[in-house]
Design an enzyme around this catalytic site. Structure first.
Site, short mmCIF file in Angstrom:
data_model
loop_
_atom_site.label_atom_id
_atom_site.label_comp_id
_atom_site.label_asym_id
_atom_site.label_seq_id
_atom_site.Cartn_x
_atom_site.Cartn_y
_atom_site.Cartn_z
N ARG A 1 0.57 -1.08 0.05
CA ARG A 1 0.01 -0.11 -0.19
C ARG A 1 0.83 0.99 0.52
O ARG A 1 0.19 2.14 0.24
CB ARG A 1 -0.83 0.19 1.42
CG ARG A 1 -1.99 -0.95 1.23
CD ARG A 1 -2.92 -1.63 0.04
NE ARG A 1 -3.48 -1.82 0.24
CZ ARG A 1 -3.65 -3.15 -0.88
NH1 ARG A 1 -2.38 -3.52 -1.57
NH2 ARG A 1 -3.97 -4.01 -0.76
N SER B 1 -11.54 0.65 2.29
CA SER B 1 -11.00 -0.56 3.68
C SER B 1 -10.35 0.32 4.32
O SER B 1 -9.63 1.43 3.53
CB SER B 1 -9.62 -1.28 3.14
OG SER B 1 -8.72 -1.75 4.47
N GLU C 1 -5.86 3.88 6.17
CA GLU C 1 -5.12 3.04 4.37
C GLU C 1 -5.53 4.56 3.76
O GLU C 1 -5.92 5.32 3.20
CB GLU C 1 -5.87 2.29 3.75
CG GLU C 1 -5.46 1.70 2.75
CD GLU C 1 -5.60 -0.16 2.23
OE1 GLU C 1 -6.24 -0.18 1.56
OE2 GLU C 1 -5.25 -0.39 3.49
#
Length: 306
Positions: free
Chosen positions: A178, A228, A298
């Protein structure tokens, strides 16, 4: 500090094809449908216009935020100062070049995956259900079902902090979980090429359908969210930890931990950005207390407190 009226006057003077919207609701351009207003929401439709906006903001020291599909962004209730650049126009184009697919940064990643399937090119099946834009996906190395952007990105064209158009190959992205080199850089992704493999269009679509069904069964796709919320912590899963803390279904105002997937916070109607931020804070505190793990968000939280 800058003068808002001066900002609007300067940007309107650029005569952008898509125009400029003052006091724009960030809730209208983010998937969680919450947050304050942007001083100026601008719509450049080609690289030349993007350069004009970027150079102007640098010269005048106006804050500048780049926005794709707004699927992992939460704008605080106090709003976003400066200009928010919404990518569109030619930055949404998708084309085939041999075994590669070239896509503008503003293109929907899901649309790119569908285009690739129609061309009989395999490798982006995992991306069919990812709701973000190409630029955002590359920047955060988006992934699902064991695959990530790092597996398919060939090279990316971007605008650097000096207004020059540059090219970076796969290795130069420095992809991690990520993360990519672009995070923390004052760059604007313009276009990415994906290197794919030839395959059977029917088989590719079948795999996409299977992954789509799995996603629909496990994620709250029918209500507004920012996707998410937390990065996967080392040695565990954020959603499982949140559920084990008894927080599934927990709410603050209109923000609620999804009962379908505890890693998602959904807007049940009328949620403020502060509701979401407070719920994130509650989750972090509970998980830290129970597991000794500090969850990292995130999603990107921008703007000022209300």
């Amino acid at each position: 500090m800058y003068d808002k009226d001066s900002l609007l006057e300067e940007i309107r003077g650029l005569k952008l094809s898509g125009g400029c919207q003052a006091d724009a609701e960030m809730a209208d351009v983010t998937s969680i449908r919450a947050g304050g207003r942007a001083d100026a929401l601008v719509f450049p439709e080609n690289i030349s216009e993007i350069v004009k906006v970027a150079v102007l903001c640098k010269r005048k020291r106006f804050p500048l935020l780049i926005l794709g599909n707004g699927t992992n962004v939460l704008a605080r209730d106090g709003g976003v100062r400066g200009a928010v650049m919404k990518l569109g126009g030619r930055l949404n184009e998708i084309r085939r070049e041999g075994d590669k697919i070239a896509a503008g940064a503003g293109a929907s990643l899901a649309d790119v995956a569908l285009f690739a399937a129609g061309q009989g090119l395999s490798g982006l099946e995992f991306a069919r259900g990812i709701p973000g834009s190409v630029g955002g996906a590359v920047c955060m190395n988006a992934g699902a079902y064991g695959s990530e952007m790092k597996d398919v990105v060939y090279r990316t064209v971007y605008l650097d902090a000096n207004g020059s158009v540059c090219l970076i190959d796969n290795i130069g992205h420095c992809f991690e979980y990520r993360r990519s080199w672009f995070q923390g850089q004052k760059c604007i992704i313009l276009e990415t090429e994906f290197l794919l493999a030839r395959g059977d269009p029917g088989a590719i679509r079948e795999k996409m359908g299977e992954l789509g069904r799995r996603r629909a069964e496990s994620q709250p796709l029918d209500v507004p969210s920012a996707g998410s919320v937390f990065r996967r912590p080392a040695g565990g899963h954020a959603a499982r930890m949140i559920e084990d803390c008894g927080l599934k279904g927990c709410s603050v105002g209109g923000a609620k931990v999804s009962e379908k997937h505890a890693g998602f916070i959904v807007n049940t109607g009328g949620a403020t950005a502060d509701d979401v931020v407070r719920l994130i804070s509650r989750i972090k505190k509970n998980v830290r207390r129970k597991f000794g793990v500090s969850l990292q968000t995130e999603i990107k939280i921008v703007g000022e407190r209300g």
